[in-house]
Design a protein around this motif. Structure first.
Motif, PDB file in Angstrom:
ATOM      1  N   PRO A 600       0.762  -1.178  -0.121  1.00 54.38           N
ATOM      2  CA  PRO A 600       0.010   0.077   0.086  1.00 54.38           C
ATOM      3  C   PRO A 600       0.949   1.231  -0.156  1.00 54.38           C
ATOM      4  O   PRO A 600       0.277   2.520  -0.682  1.00 54.38           O
ATOM      5  CB  PRO A 600      -0.872  -0.179   1.264  1.00 54.38           C
ATOM      6  CG  PRO A 600      -0.962  -1.601   1.673  1.00 54.38           C
ATOM      7  CD  PRO A 600       0.457  -1.977   1.142  1.00 54.38           C
ATOM      8  N   LEU A 601       2.066   1.157   0.546  1.00 51.93           N
ATOM      9  CA  LEU A 601       2.978   2.407   0.359  1.00 51.93           C
ATOM     10  C   LEU A 601       3.068   2.969  -1.073  1.00 51.93           C
ATOM     11  O   LEU A 601       3.403   4.133  -1.505  1.00 51.93           O
ATOM     12  CB  LEU A 601       4.253   2.202   1.029  1.00 51.93           C
ATOM     13  CG  LEU A 601       3.974   1.969   2.748  1.00 51.93           C
ATOM     14  CD1 LEU A 601       5.486   1.532   2.937  1.00 51.93           C
ATOM     15  CD2 LEU A 601       3.525   2.990   3.226  1.00 51.93           C
ATOM     16  N   ALA A 602       3.310   1.821  -1.966  1.00 53.27           N
ATOM     17  CA  ALA A 602       3.424   2.120  -3.371  1.00 53.27           C
ATOM     18  C   ALA A 602       2.079   2.945  -3.857  1.00 53.27           C
ATOM     19  O   ALA A 602       2.302   3.714  -4.866  1.00 53.27           O
ATOM     20  CB  ALA A 602       3.649   1.008  -4.273  1.00 53.27           C
ATOM     21  N   SER A 606      -2.188   9.176   0.553  1.00 54.50           N
ATOM     22  CA  SER A 606      -3.710   9.402   0.514  1.00 54.50           C
ATOM     23  C   SER A 606      -4.604   8.129   0.465  1.00 54.50           C
ATOM     24  O   SER A 606      -5.740   8.370   1.112  1.00 54.50           O
ATOM     25  CB  SER A 606      -3.780  10.397  -0.705  1.00 54.50           C
ATOM     26  OG  SER A 606      -3.316   9.731  -1.965  1.00 54.50           O
ATOM     27  N   PHE A 607      -3.885   7.236  -0.303  1.00 61.34           N
ATOM     28  CA  PHE A 607      -4.607   5.974  -0.618  1.00 61.34           C
ATOM     29  C   PHE A 607      -4.935   5.386   1.102  1.00 61.34           C
ATOM     30  O   PHE A 607      -5.899   4.798   1.399  1.00 61.34           O
ATOM     31  CB  PHE A 607      -4.119   5.181  -1.271  1.00 61.34           C
ATOM     32  CG  PHE A 607      -4.828   3.834  -1.622  1.00 61.34           C
ATOM     33  CD1 PHE A 607      -6.103   3.543  -2.470  1.00 61.34           C
ATOM     34  CD2 PHE A 607      -4.609   2.674  -0.779  1.00 61.34           C
ATOM     35  CE1 PHE A 607      -6.580   2.225  -2.472  1.00 61.34           C
ATOM     36  CE2 PHE A 607      -5.014   1.281  -0.965  1.00 61.34           C
ATOM     37  CZ  PHE A 607      -6.297   1.347  -1.991  1.00 61.34           C
ATOM     38  N   VAL A 612      -7.938   2.959   5.592  1.00 63.58           N
ATOM     39  CA  VAL A 612      -7.171   2.439   6.548  1.00 63.58           C
ATOM     40  C   VAL A 612      -7.404   1.152   7.207  1.00 63.58           C
ATOM     41  O   VAL A 612      -6.577   0.286   7.341  1.00 63.58           O
ATOM     42  CB  VAL A 612      -7.530   3.520   7.962  1.00 63.58           C
ATOM     43  CG1 VAL A 612      -6.477   2.864   9.194  1.00 63.58           C
ATOM     44  CG2 VAL A 612      -6.936   5.033   7.753  1.00 63.58           C
ATOM     45  N   VAL A 613      -8.508   0.827   7.016  1.00 64.41           N
ATOM     46  CA  VAL A 613      -9.183  -0.763   7.536  1.00 64.41           C
ATOM     47  C   VAL A 613      -8.637  -1.557   6.739  1.00 64.41           C
ATOM     48  O   VAL A 613      -8.203  -2.533   7.007  1.00 64.41           O
ATOM     49  CB  VAL A 613     -10.532  -0.662   7.811  1.00 64.41           C
ATOM     50  CG1 VAL A 613     -10.952  -1.963   8.243  1.00 64.41           C
ATOM     51  CG2 VAL A 613     -11.096   0.328   9.079  1.00 64.41           C
ATOM     52  N   TRP A 618      -4.718  -5.839   5.178  1.00 64.26           N
ATOM     53  CA  TRP A 618      -3.696  -6.331   4.097  1.00 64.26           C
ATOM     54  C   TRP A 618      -2.435  -6.605   4.858  1.00 64.26           C
ATOM     55  O   TRP A 618      -1.883  -7.693   4.582  1.00 64.26           O
ATOM     56  CB  TRP A 618      -3.622  -5.310   2.896  1.00 64.26           C
ATOM     57  CG  TRP A 618      -2.486  -5.903   2.225  1.00 64.26           C
ATOM     58  CD1 TRP A 618      -1.259  -5.113   2.019  1.00 64.26           C
ATOM     59  CD2 TRP A 618      -2.351  -6.811   1.172  1.00 64.26           C
ATOM     60  NE1 TRP A 618      -0.345  -5.812   0.923  1.00 64.26           N
ATOM     61  CE2 TRP A 618      -1.195  -6.878   0.358  1.00 64.26           C
ATOM     62  CE3 TRP A 618      -3.526  -7.875   0.785  1.00 64.26           C
ATOM     63  CZ2 TRP A 618      -0.910  -7.510  -0.621  1.00 64.26           C
ATOM     64  CZ3 TRP A 618      -2.970  -8.541  -0.296  1.00 64.26           C
ATOM     65  CH2 TRP A 618      -1.951  -8.661  -1.014  1.00 64.26           C
ATOM     66  N   PHE A 619      -2.122  -5.636   5.498  1.00 65.64           N
ATOM     67  CA  PHE A 619      -0.554  -5.846   6.279  1.00 65.64           C
ATOM     68  C   PHE A 619      -0.683  -7.116   7.375  1.00 65.64           C
ATOM     69  O   PHE A 619       0.152  -8.069   7.221  1.00 65.64           O
ATOM     70  CB  PHE A 619      -0.179  -4.485   7.141  1.00 65.64           C
ATOM     71  CG  PHE A 619       0.900  -4.585   7.808  1.00 65.64           C
ATOM     72  CD1 PHE A 619       2.319  -4.142   7.123  1.00 65.64           C
ATOM     73  CD2 PHE A 619       0.975  -4.744   9.128  1.00 65.64           C
ATOM     74  CE1 PHE A 619       3.370  -4.304   7.814  1.00 65.64           C
ATOM     75  CE2 PHE A 619       2.068  -5.081   9.974  1.00 65.64           C
ATOM     76  CZ  PHE A 619       3.301  -4.870   9.089  1.00 65.64           C
ATOM     77  N   VAL A 620      -1.738  -7.135   8.240  1.00 67.69           N
ATOM     78  CA  VAL A 620      -1.764  -8.190   9.117  1.00 67.69           C
ATOM     79  C   VAL A 620      -2.006  -9.449   8.265  1.00 67.69           C
ATOM     80  O   VAL A 620      -1.242 -10.356   8.657  1.00 67.69           O
ATOM     81  CB  VAL A 620      -3.026  -7.826  10.035  1.00 67.69           C
ATOM     82  CG1 VAL A 620      -3.305  -9.155  11.031  1.00 67.69           C
ATOM     83  CG2 VAL A 620      -2.853  -6.702  10.781  1.00 67.69           C
TER      84      VAL A 620
END
Length: 949
Positions: A600-602, A606-607, A612-613, A618-620
């Motif tokens: 998501p950093l890419a 703003s995205f 956020v959720v 996705w990270f978890v």
């Protein structure tokens, strides 16, 4: 309609091409070693001399590892503290090693399965792997064996092994006494299988005492007795080789072998019986076998009795042949003599004085023989002549099928022909230079075996070049098809010319003419057909490639864009290469998921702020997925993890009922009745998961306690599995068009099956994998919607926009994520590239009796579930991104053979059998990946039909 037809045609070509080319691995590496037409070399003995033994008894402890047979372990069922002291569990067999015979390790080849193992040690040949795929119960080809060379063979044991040696043998030569297949029940004590064999042998000889005809037959020379002892293998599969049950089974076998040996000594009383004890394969610590792991390829070999050399004791306990593997056996004072498994057939044939089996490649192990040096020299020369006869026949066949045959130099140079070499060795024997004759014969056998390999691999260079051209042609053809259908959307027609058609037709004709002259197999015609047709089509589509290049890369003008494209290309190829390494090192997927967690950093801060959720989920989920490839492939049954995983699925189903089922009501055309029906069905599916947990736990506890599988549990398990798989049909009565609801239905559909067939953390993986898939679909959709301008989707100059948007360069990223998730389904909870990574423990909750095909089908069903879920999610993503049906699948298929080509060129035919078997398996899996993706496209279409984006 035209696009749908082209799409179907593309899928059909993809499947046909890869199914044909998967067979190339058999033409290259697994050509059958069996040839006919060579004469058997007769045993020429001096008048009045006898064979080393009148009869031979072969014991095969199926699935017995060498270290377990020779090592020391505590008493499996201790009664006193003294029993906890490690001791040798096979004292009788150990006494044969120490006082009466010769021992060593028999090294098997892959696949380490019962069928090829028995063929190797009884027929002396390593049957091609393609034959294994036809099953355990029947051989696809007839082959010669020691049993068929004997005057008569009596055998007792499993119905899966004994009949294979009867087919093709001389009628009436072999008698086989088998227990019923239902007797091979994993839920019962497998010791009974071995006791059945021992008891029936005793009854057989007791009957012979009352039957003069049978007694006379038994007292002939050149007879063989075969005792197949399956109990160790069955026990090891269910309880593992380190279990007390496995070790106890070794004790039972040792006691049974002792009783049978004494029975033969009492019945015959002439000390003319030779005994051989060995195993067809070993077993890994997790209770399975099949690959080239040393635990699977090292088996015990103990020979004693008539014709067998007695042990030579080394007082200093530094006897030759030992290494770190045998250092703990306390046998360092006795020389260890290792052999290849096929050598055992040659040993048995020599002991009873029969011809070596046709196609046997075993080398007679002279160190096992109690014979003079002249007899050893004569026996080994006979062995060499048998192998050379096979070489001569294969060379004649190869000469007849080649336009220009290049002979094998070591056996074709001046004074080096097989006839001249054997004559030279005969002269050495006549001159009583026996040791020199033995050395020359051993060298000749090695040269002859290398010559057989030379003939076996004669066509490799040509086939490899042809197959490589085929794969490259497919990649080029697939990419041009994707560009034509989903980038240019059929606006450009291929430009076919008479010159191009003539050229490619001439090339194909030249190939076919050479095949006809050389009598090549029909598969060669197919191998040549595909690359010619593919490159002909690519040549005709050169204009499409030119326009497609402009459409895809037209925006790449600035230096920044060029550098970004280069970096992206390097990253793409790097990930593909890492996926190839992931076949060997599963931990690579851990690294990829950890990197992917920050994807998501890419997309920009703003995205992330807006979703956020989603980005947190996705990270978890990526971090959770990264953990599974760090866990061991080998795992024991863990009911706690099974229950936790199952209850998490129940919790998700319940939560969806409470909070998430409003998606049904929000669907277009939904009504209250539809919503109520859907809620009821979701509740029923959640209840089925709960029932699966209860039944699975009860069945596992019953099997662990050796109480067997209760009939009620078996029926309930099957009922839950079948009903759960039928639930999507019930949902069709009141269908919902919302994608989230449909994915939830699919998730709950396969959950009971996964619970029933799981052994440890697999159900937890199921939850994490499904969460990752759903998050991926939503994030890809929102990221593209977030980055699309407000004018997207409008036609130029007010024209009507096309129904589907063309593919963009960014869609390649979707295909890459798909590949990573696909590989994760392969390797997160196991190693699909290794046969031995699968355990029958879980399927015994449904099929407790040994049935390899039915049990294998259940294992395959479990393996396929993650892929079905992946296909459904990719189909939804395909729809939500607004691209044409199957567009993303076609992109994946167009690039999948990058892996295939990599594995094709790293296939090894030298080195350890673990390396050889693994590389060939990797190629086969990568090749079938395209077929698999094509199949997933069909599954996806079925799952997502009626969904509205």
């Amino acid at each position: 309609m035209a696009t749908a037809t082209a799409r179907f045609k593309f899928l059909a070509i993809a499947i046909a091409f890869h199914l044909v080319y998967i067979y190339s691995v058999f033409d290259v590496y697994f050509v059958s070693p069996i040839v006919t037409g060579m004469p058997l070399v007769p045993v020429d003995r001096p008048p009045g001399s006898k064979a080393p033994a009148d009869r031979l008894v072969l014991f095969v402890g199926d699935g017995l590892r060498a270290d377990k047979a020779f090592g020391a372990f505590p008493e499996p069922y201790p009664k006193t503290d003294h029993d906890l002291t490690p001791r040798h569990l096979a004292p009788f067999l150990r006494s044969r090693v120490l006082q009466h015979g010769t021992f060593g390790v028999s090294h098997t080849r892959v696949p380490t399965e019962s069928r090829p193992g028995h063929v190797a040690l009884i027929a002396g040949l390593y049957e091609d792997v393609s034959a294994v795929a036809t099953g355990w119960k029947l051989n696809p080809v007839n082959f010669d064996s020691v049993f068929n060379r004997s005057r008569h063979t009596w055998s007792w044991g499993s119905p899966d092994i004994l009949p294979m040696f009867d087919k093709g043998a001389t009628p009436g030569r072999i008698d086989a006494y088998c227990y019923d297949a239902e007797f091979e029940d994993y839920s019962q004590d497998a010791i009974q299988l071995d006791l059945w064999v021992f008891d029936h042998v005793k009854d057989f000889f007791a009957a012979a005492a009352q039957n003069k005809t049978l007694d006379a037959a038994l007292r002939q020379d050149k007879v063989v007795f075969f005792l197949h002892l399956l109990g160790i293998d069955t026990t090891g599969h269910f309880f593992r080789p380190y279990s007390k049950e496995y070790l106890r089974n070794i004790q039972v076998v040792d006691e049974g072998v002792k009783e049978i040996s004494e029975l033969f000594d009492q019945f015959y009383g002439d000390q003319r019986t030779a005994f051989v004890f060995t195993a067809d394969h070993g077993m890994g610590d997790w209770g399975s076998h099949g690959d080239g792991h040393p635990d699977n390829t090292r088996t015990p070999l103990i020979a004693w009795g008539s014709g067998i050399a007695k042990p030579v004791v080394y007082p200093e306990s530094n006897a030759p042949g030992h290494d770190e593997y045998s250092s703990s056996w306390n046998l360092n004072g006795i020389e260890r003599h290792d052999v290849s498994q096929a050598d055992i057939a040659a040993l048995m044939a020599h002991l009873v004085g029969v011809e070596f089996p046709a196609n046997s490649v075993g080398e007679l192990p002279l160190s096992y023989l109690d014979a003079g040096i002249r007899e050893k020299a004569e026996a080994l020369l006979l062995n060499a002549r048998e192998i050379l006869e096979m070489y001569n026949v294969k060379e004649r066949i190869k000469k007849a099928s080649q336009l220009r045959y290049a002979p094998y130099q070591p056996l074709s140079a001046a004074h080096q022909t097989p006839r001249e070499r054997t004559q030279a060795i005969r002269a050495l024997i006549d001159e009583q230079r026996f040791q020199e004759a033995i050395d020359q014969t051993a060298m000749l056998i090695k040269i002859a075996l290398q010559g057989l390999r030379y003939l076996q691999t004669y066509d490799w260079l040509f086939l490899r070049a042809l197959i490589t051209a085929g794969y490259l042609g497919w990649i080029a053809f697939a990419l041009t098809t994707v560009v034509d259908l989903h980038v240019l959307q059929g606006t450009t027609q291929p430009s076919r010319s008479v010159g191009g058609t003539t050229f490619f037709s001439a090339v194909l004709a030249a190939f076919y003419a050479s095949f006809i002259v050389s009598g090549s197999p029909l598969t060669y015609y197919a191998y040549a057909f595909f690359p010619v047709v593919f490159w002909k089509e690519v040549f005709a589509r050169k204009d499409i490639l030119t326009k497609g290049k402009q459409a895809i890369f037209g925006h790449v003008r600035s230096r920044k864009n060029v550098l970004s494209l280069i970096a992206g290309s390097i990253t793409y190829l790097g990930v593909v290469e890492s996926l190839a390494l992931g076949y060997i090192h599963r931990e690579v997927l851990t690294v990829l998921f950890c990197i992917g967690a920050f994807y998501p950093l890419a997309l920009g801060t703003s995205f992330i702020r807006k979703f956020v959720v989603l980005t947190t989920t996705w990270f978890v989920s990526c971090v959770a997925m990264s953990l599974f490839t760090l866990l061991p492939v080998t795992r024991v049954e863990n009911l706690t993890l099974i229950v936790i995983g199952g209850l998490s699925i129940v919790a998700i189903g319940t939560l969806y009922l409470i909070l998430g089922n409003n998606t049904v009501a929000d669907s277009p055309g939904a009504c209250r009745e539809q919503n109520n029906t859907s809620r009821f069905l979701i509740g029923a599916q959640t209840l089925l998961v709960l029932l699966a947990i209860i039944v699975t736990r009860s069945s596992a506890l019953s099997l662990q306690s050796k109480a067997g599988l209760p009939r009620g549990n078996q029926v309930a398990g099957w009922a839950i599995l079948i009903i759960s798989l039928m639930m999507p049909l019930a949902h069709q009565l009141r269908p919902s068009s919302h994608y989230f609801h449909r994915l939830m239905v699919i998730f709950l559909t396969f959950a009971p099956t996964f619970v029933i067939l799981t052994t440890s953390y697999e159900t937890i993986f199921y939850v994490a994998y499904c969460t990752t898939l759903l998050t991926w679909v939503r994030m890809e959709h929102y990221s593209q919607a977030f980055s699309t301008s407000t004018t997207a989707g409008k036609g130029t100059n007010g024209s009507t926009p096309p129904p589907f948007r063309p593919l963009r360069l960014s869609d390649a990223r979707v295909a890459l994520f798909f590949f990573v998730l696909l590989q994760s389904a392969f390797f997160s909870i196991g190693n699909i590239a290794s046969i031995s990574s699968f355990s029958l423990e879980s399927v015994c909750r449904l099929i407790p009796v040994f049935n390899p095909f039915s049990q294998g089908a259940l294992l395959i069903l479990k393996l396929m579930i993650p892929f079905a879920l992946l296909s459904a999610n990719l189909g939804v993503l395909n729809m939500r991104l607004g691209v044409a049906p199957s567009a993303l699948f076609m992109v994946a298929m167009a690039t999948s053979d990058l892996l295939t080509l990599y594995f094709f060129w790293v296939v090894r035919d030298e080195g350890s059998w673990l390396e050889i078997g693994s590389t060939i398996t990797h190629f086969a899996i990568a090749n079938l990946l395209c077929v698999f993706v094509a199949g997933l496209e069909g599954v996806s279409a079925m799952f997502i039909s009626g969904i509205e984006a």
